[in-house]
Scaffold this active site. Structure first.
Site, PDB file in Angstrom:
ATOM      1  CE  LYS A 136      -3.499 -13.554   2.872  1.00  0.00           C
ATOM      2  NZ  LYS A 136      -4.274 -12.608   2.517  1.00  0.00           N
TER       3      LYS A 136
ATOM      4  N   GLY B 195      -2.049   8.037   4.680  1.00  0.00           N
ATOM      5  CA  GLY B 195      -1.867   6.783   3.370  1.00  0.00           C
ATOM      6  C   GLY B 195      -2.719   7.451   2.540  1.00  0.00           C
TER       7      GLY B 195
ATOM      8  N   GLY C  49      -2.532   6.368  -1.422  1.00  0.00           N
ATOM      9  CA  GLY C  49      -1.665   4.618  -2.501  1.00  0.00           C
ATOM     10  C   GLY C  49      -3.602   4.713  -2.978  1.00  0.00           C
ATOM     11  CG  ASN C  50      -2.844   1.386  -5.932  1.00  0.00           C
ATOM     12  OD1 ASN C  50      -3.250   1.789  -6.686  1.00  0.00           O
ATOM     13  ND2 ASN C  50      -2.232   0.322  -5.525  1.00  0.00           N
ATOM     14  CB  VAL C  51      -7.246   2.120  -0.717  1.00  0.00           C
ATOM     15  CG1 VAL C  51      -8.719   2.127   0.365  1.00  0.00           C
ATOM     16  CG2 VAL C  51      -6.634   0.665  -1.567  1.00  0.00           C
TER      17      VAL C  51
ATOM     18  CE1 TYR D   6      -5.377  11.606  -6.614  1.00  0.00           C
ATOM     19  CE2 TYR D   6      -6.768   9.165  -7.659  1.00  0.00           C
ATOM     20  CZ  TYR D   6      -6.240  10.584  -7.857  1.00  0.00           C
ATOM     21  OH  TYR D   6      -6.288  11.560  -8.860  1.00  0.00           O
TER      22      TYR D   6
HETATM   23  P1  NAD Z   1      -0.383   1.359  -1.858  1.00  0.00           P
HETATM   24  O1  NAD Z   1       0.842   0.394  -0.968  1.00  0.00           O
HETATM   25  O2  NAD Z   1      -0.892   1.671  -2.748  1.00  0.00           O
HETATM   26  O3  NAD Z   1      -0.605   2.787  -0.286  1.00  0.00           O
HETATM   27  C1  NAD Z   1       0.128   2.862   0.635  1.00  0.00           C
HETATM   28  C2  NAD Z   1       0.278   4.035   0.776  1.00  0.00           C
HETATM   29  O4  NAD Z   1       0.025   4.603   2.214  1.00  0.00           O
HETATM   30  C3  NAD Z   1       1.089   4.236  -0.177  1.00  0.00           C
HETATM   31  O5  NAD Z   1       1.533   5.965  -0.837  1.00  0.00           O
HETATM   32  C4  NAD Z   1       2.462   5.221   1.040  1.00  0.00           C
HETATM   33  O6  NAD Z   1       3.544   5.683   0.792  1.00  0.00           O
HETATM   34  C5  NAD Z   1       1.319   5.185   2.435  1.00  0.00           C
HETATM   35  N1  NAD Z   1       2.363   5.361   3.659  1.00  0.00           N
HETATM   36  C6  NAD Z   1       2.918   4.534   4.327  1.00  0.00           C
HETATM   37  N2  NAD Z   1       3.625   4.335   5.201  1.00  0.00           N
HETATM   38  C7  NAD Z   1       2.671   6.175   6.032  1.00  0.00           C
HETATM   39  C8  NAD Z   1       2.776   6.785   6.576  1.00  0.00           C
HETATM   40  N3  NAD Z   1       3.586   6.024   7.923  1.00  0.00           N
HETATM   41  N4  NAD Z   1       1.746   7.658   7.110  1.00  0.00           N
HETATM   42  C9  NAD Z   1       1.230   8.396   5.965  1.00  0.00           C
HETATM   43  N5  NAD Z   1       1.342   7.279   4.806  1.00  0.00           N
HETATM   44  C10 NAD Z   1       2.332   6.093   4.750  1.00  0.00           C
HETATM   45  O7  NAD Z   1      -1.915   0.044  -0.718  1.00  0.00           O
HETATM   46  P2  NAD Z   1      -3.502   0.283  -0.990  1.00  0.00           P
HETATM   47  O8  NAD Z   1      -3.350  -0.484  -2.216  1.00  0.00           O
HETATM   48  O9  NAD Z   1      -3.388   1.507  -1.428  1.00  0.00           O
HETATM   49  O10 NAD Z   1      -3.715  -0.185   0.653  1.00  0.00           O
HETATM   50  C11 NAD Z   1      -3.675   0.754   2.164  1.00  0.00           C
HETATM   51  C12 NAD Z   1      -3.902  -0.033   3.167  1.00  0.00           C
HETATM   52  O11 NAD Z   1      -5.404  -1.052   3.075  1.00  0.00           O
HETATM   53  C13 NAD Z   1      -2.573  -1.281   3.188  1.00  0.00           C
HETATM   54  O12 NAD Z   1      -3.032  -1.343   4.613  1.00  0.00           O
HETATM   55  C14 NAD Z   1      -4.182  -2.367   2.732  1.00  0.00           C
HETATM   56  O13 NAD Z   1      -3.572  -3.611   3.141  1.00  0.00           O
HETATM   57  C15 NAD Z   1      -4.912  -2.862   2.492  1.00  0.00           C
HETATM   58  N6  NAD Z   1      -6.091  -2.755   2.027  1.00  0.00           N
HETATM   59  C16 NAD Z   1      -6.273  -2.946   0.560  1.00  0.00           C
HETATM   60  C17 NAD Z   1      -7.016  -3.433  -0.570  1.00  0.00           C
HETATM   61  C18 NAD Z   1      -6.757  -3.281  -1.852  1.00  0.00           C
HETATM   62  O14 NAD Z   1      -7.628  -3.613  -2.081  1.00  0.00           O
HETATM   63  N7  NAD Z   1      -5.689  -2.448  -2.047  1.00  0.00           N
HETATM   64  C19 NAD Z   1      -8.129  -4.586   0.380  1.00  0.00           C
HETATM   65  C20 NAD Z   1      -8.139  -4.600   1.255  1.00  0.00           C
HETATM   66  C21 NAD Z   1      -7.366  -3.633   2.549  1.00  0.00           C
END
Ligand code: NAD
Length: 348
Positions: A78, A175, A177-179, A181
């Site tokens: 990292k 949540g 978001g990207n994952v 949904y």
């Molecule tokens: P993202 O930012 O696209 O989505 C996060 C969502 O959580 C957002 O829609 C946000 O509004 C919502 N949120 C924030 N606080 C909240 C709360 N108190 N209650 C309900 N919803 C809330 O992030 P992502 O890329 O979807 O990642 C989601 C999680 O998965 C994160 O913890 C990230 O570290 C982890 N992760 C993501 C990936 C990836 O490929 N994107 C890989 C490994 C781990």
């Protein structure tokens, strides 16, 4: 610093100051036994150099464990760039960082993390080929969601004694978001009942519309009665208070660092709630990045993402045999893969 390095069993740490760009950066390489170290570059303000080093070490160690359990021929690393206090030229800064990465000759491959994006990776790519997540590589989130989906199927197999059907199961997704949904899409396709929450009302409305989900207040999602609670938003969601309030049989979601402390894993175990360790179930994104970097086929990517579910089954089986919290078992399995010989020597 050496105490931290020894305790985390780090390989090496590299520090760079570049006068022209103002770059102050640390690259932490935790373990390269399985292959070159891969991990994101974090670009945030740090109160001190010591804080930046501590963060780099902690994150690099986590990446080693994640890559090992994902079965990747990669180690964990990292990097952090300390955000300059005054004005700075982003292109100069990330170009200097790219040269820093290049000096390590491929022992470290960089990627996106908090504070960095695809455009930064594109700048780094002008200086080194040891970079992933560029605009040519694509978005890892759908792969993360698929890994979580296979993890959920394995969790159900153990929790309910049957697998590969989500029909009629209730899943609470926190949540969207990207994952989150993309995960809801997969769960809905298989006939699951969805309860969802997000601090963004539009995202909740979309899931109600598209998947017939039931929306709940963000403060209530973890205590909603369901078969599986799937945290896909925040870290630290599983803490002393929330664990007491859970009304699910299992927790399986993508969020990083779901357990506020390792002891929370014990609390879940004592409550009889099955927990899919976060760094195992959310490894689909890392697998995607690794496969894109190594130019592997989609078949290989899919095969490895499916493998998350199989590894999770192994972890749950061991939990049943050893009767220990599952987070401890996952750590033990990763450590055996990273330090196997040394562990045997130490216990001989
Ligand atoms: P993202 O930012 O696209 O989505 C996060 C969502 O959580 C957002 O829609 C946000 O509004 C919502 N949120 C924030 N606080 C909240 C709360 N108190 N209650 C309900 N919803 C809330 O992030 P992502 O890329 O979807 O990642 C989601 C999680 O998965 C994160 O913890 C990230 O570290 C982890 N992760 C993501 C990936 C990836 O490929 N994107 C890989 C490994 C781990």
């Amino acid at each position: 610093m050496f105490r931290q390095i020894t305790e985390a069993r780090m390989n090496d740490i590299h520090i760079k100051y570049d006068e022209h760009s103002g770059l102050k950066s640390i690259i932490a390489i935790h373990n390269t036994r399985r292959g070159p170290s891969l991990g994101g570059c974090r670009f945030i303000p740090y109160p001190s150099f010591d804080d930046a080093v501590t963060d780099a070490i902690r994150l690099a160690q986590g990446m080693s464990y994640k890559a090992a359990l994902a079965g990747l021929d990669l180690g964990g690393g990292k990097s952090v760039i300390m955000m300059p206090e005054g004005d700075f030229d982003r292109t100069e800064l990330f170009s200097a960082f790219g040269r820093f990465v290049d000096e390590l000759g491929g022992r470290y491959i960089t990627a996106i993390d908090s504070g960095t994006g695809v455009s930064d990776m594109d700048i780094i790519a002008t200086q080194t080929r040891h970079v992933s997540c560029t605009s040519a590589s694509g978005n890892p989130a759908p792969s993360t969601a698929r890994g979580v989906y296979y993890g959920i199927l394995s969790t159900l197999k153990v929790h309910k004694g049957f697998g590969n059907t989500l029909k009629g199961m209730t899943l609470a997704v926190q949540g969207l978001g990207n994952v989150g949904y993309a995960l809801c899409q997969l769960l809905h396709r298989d006939g699951a009942r969805l309860v969802v929450s997000d601090i963004d009302d539009d995202k909740v409305e979309q899931c109600i519309r598209e998947f017939g989900a039931r929306g709940v207040n963000p403060a209530e999602i973890h205590s909603t009665p369901c078969d599986i609670f799937s945290p896909c938003g925040l870290g630290g969601i599983l803490n002393e208070q929330t664990i007491d309030q859970l009304q699910c049989g299992a927790v399986a979601g993508s969020a990083n660092n779901q357990l506020l402390t390792p002891e929370c894993g014990e609390q879940l175990f004592n409550r009889g709630i099955l927990y899919a360790p976060d760094y195992l179930i959310n490894a689909g994104g890392l697998i995607f990045v690794a496969m894109m970097h190594a130019r592997k086929s989609n078949e290989e990517l899919n095969h490895r993402i499916k493998g998350i579910g199989e590894t999770l089954l192994q972890v749950f089986r061991r939990q049943q045999q050893q009767q220990e919290p599952v987070n401890r078992i996952a750590d033990q399995m990763a450590e055996a893969m990273l330090f196997g010989d040394e562990i045997r020597q130490l216990t001989a």
